[in-house]
Design a protein around this motif. Structure first.
Motif, mmCIF file in Angstrom:
data_model
loop_
_atom_site.group_PDB
_atom_site.id
_atom_site.type_symbol
_atom_site.label_atom_id
_atom_site.label_comp_id
_atom_site.label_asym_id
_atom_site.label_seq_id
_atom_site.Cartn_x
_atom_site.Cartn_y
_atom_site.Cartn_z
ATOM 1 N N ILE A 51 0.841 -1.199 0.000
ATOM 2 C CA ILE A 51 0.000 0.000 0.000
ATOM 3 C C ILE A 51 0.877 1.250 0.000
ATOM 4 N N SER A 52 0.492 2.224 -0.813
ATOM 5 C CA SER A 52 1.184 3.512 -0.848
ATOM 6 C C SER A 52 0.194 4.636 -0.631
ATOM 7 N N ALA A 53 0.692 5.698 -0.014
ATOM 8 C CA ALA A 53 -0.061 6.947 0.110
ATOM 9 C C ALA A 53 0.742 8.033 -0.584
ATOM 10 N N THR A 95 4.600 3.935 2.742
ATOM 11 C CA THR A 95 4.217 2.650 2.167
ATOM 12 C C THR A 95 4.078 1.640 3.297
ATOM 13 N N SER A 96 3.307 0.585 3.051
ATOM 14 C CA SER A 96 3.091 -0.442 4.063
ATOM 15 C C SER A 96 3.062 -1.814 3.413
ATOM 16 N N ASP A 97 3.785 -2.763 4.035
ATOM 17 C CA ASP A 97 3.825 -4.151 3.573
ATOM 18 C C ASP A 97 2.995 -5.076 4.452
ATOM 19 N N LYS A 98 2.175 -4.541 5.337
ATOM 20 C CA LYS A 98 1.460 -5.356 6.318
ATOM 21 C C LYS A 98 0.440 -6.301 5.692
ATOM 22 N N LEU A 99 -0.093 -5.944 4.512
ATOM 23 C CA LEU A 99 -1.179 -6.743 3.935
ATOM 24 C C LEU A 99 -0.798 -7.343 2.584
ATOM 25 N N LEU A 100 0.456 -7.706 2.425
ATOM 26 C CA LEU A 100 0.934 -8.246 1.158
ATOM 27 C C LEU A 100 0.151 -9.496 0.741
#
Length: 372
Positions: free
Chosen positions: A284-286, A297-302
């Motif tokens: 996810i990116s904002a 960015t977030s890799d929590k929900l890959l």
């Protein structure tokens, strides 16, 4: 293959993406423990039947109009979930529903456009192009976008065709919902990687802006069709170009504000401050809405097959393939809240209706939550 992506050629259809290699699809990221920082309570629950296509409900005022794959069309009171009316298309549907609150239109797998008023079928019209994008109903007109990028307008009262716009296109097009939306006195239409402004009365092209520049060694790799629905904040419209880019357009001035090369297939969410979206691996990116600079960015929900994004005041909302609804902090992507639905995939894009968030699932569940 949990997320099916298909491209349609003039003579045949081919698989484009979403297929895993010999090792199979990567395992979804495990859900992490978190400390809830956002209260959210369930408001109501309903059902629309199985959903085999991407559906974002049509919301007009306090009326929520939905359609199921089996042909059910119904209107609910958004605040309570109370059923206002229900009808049937009499055939399975190929696309979702469009409504202005008075008229509601759907497209069947038999390639018929059907329009209802208050649950009563008014007319049906045979289409000459396959459709997977929900019709748009506005100004007593029904607008339809075909997979061949043709656009047609019909009179909402009697169904006679008002005009048809056919643009030259590439030999392959994406068999996924495209961009078809109103903007002031202009009809916004996705035409491949371009956002086009069309005169809704005459069907003539006013302007077009390229959101992505197709690249690749073959026609499949060069696919960059805009994925709907687009996200609008004031004069700015942001959209994803399939596996190519995310960009924002000033639709009043018909100019590209910014575009970033990034993969992904799900629609973005946006408001005046930020644009949110997940790439092909569900990273996810904002982005800053004005400049396009990455905020976090977030890799929590890959690899969790995330839905389109919904931007709220405190959070950005995504659904996943296991039916979870994730409320993430706008500031850093940390989990604020996580809610369960019925265990089937969240489809379409979560929708805001007043102070409620509406989520639909593959099993046809319609869930309304109120974040505090």
């Amino acid at each position: 293959m949990s997320r099916r992506l298909i491209v349609a050629a003039l003579a045949a259809a081919v698989l484009a993406a979403g297929c895993a290699s010999s090792g199979g699809r990567p395992k979804p990221a495990a859900l992490q423990d978190f400390q809830p920082q956002l209260a959210a309570q369930p408001l109501w629950r309903s059902s629309v039947g199985t959903l085999n296509f991407s559906l974002t409900p049509a919301l007009r005022g306090n009326t929520l109009v939905l359609a199921g794959s089996d042909g059910a069309v119904l209107a609910l009171e958004a605040g309570s979930g109370r059923e206002l009316w229900r009808a049937s298309a009499g055939a399975p549907l190929a696309a979702g529903v469009g409504s202005d609150g008075r008229f509601a239109s759907v497209v069947s797998r038999d390639n018929e456009l059907l329009t209802f008023e208050g649950g009563k079928l008014l007319w049906r019209q045979r289409l000459n192009s396959r459709v997977v994008t929900a019709p748009l109903v506005a100004g007593e007109r029904v607008f339809v976008l075909g997979v061949d990028r043709s656009v047609q307008a019909f009179d909402a009262i009697d169904g006679h065709q008002l005009w048809r716009l056919q643009r030259p296109g590439e030999p392959l097009t994406l068999l996924e919902p495209g961009v078809l939306a109103p903007f002031k006195d202009t009809l916004l239409v996705g035409q491949g990687p371009r956002l086009a402004g069309v005169d809704p009365l005459q069907g003539s092209l006013r302007w077009e802006v390229a959101v992505a520049l197709p690249r690749g060694s073959n026609e499949v790799e060069r696919l960059a069709d805009l994925v709907g629905p687009a996200a609008r904040s004031g004069d700015v419209v942001c959209a994803r170009a399939f596996q190519s880019a995310v960009g924002c357009v000033d639709a009043q001035r018909a100019t590209l504000l910014w575009a970033k090369n990034v993969g992904g297939i799900a629609p973005v969410g946006a408001d005046a401050r930020q644009v949110f979206g997940a790439d092909a691996s569900d990273r996810i990116s904002a982005w800053n809405a004005a400049s396009g600079e990455v905020a976090w960015t977030s890799d929590k929900l890959l690899n969790r097959d995330l839905s389109g994004a919904l931007a709220l005041e405190r959070a950005v909302v995504f659904g996943d393939a296991q039916g979870y609804v994730h409320f993430l902090s706008r500031d850093n992507g940390q989990t604020l809240q996580r809610l369960a639905t019925d265990g089937s995939a969240v489809v379409g894009t979560p929708l805001r209706a007043g102070d409620a968030v509406i989520v639909l699932t593959r099993k046809g569940g319609v869930f309304a939550f109120r974040p505090e």
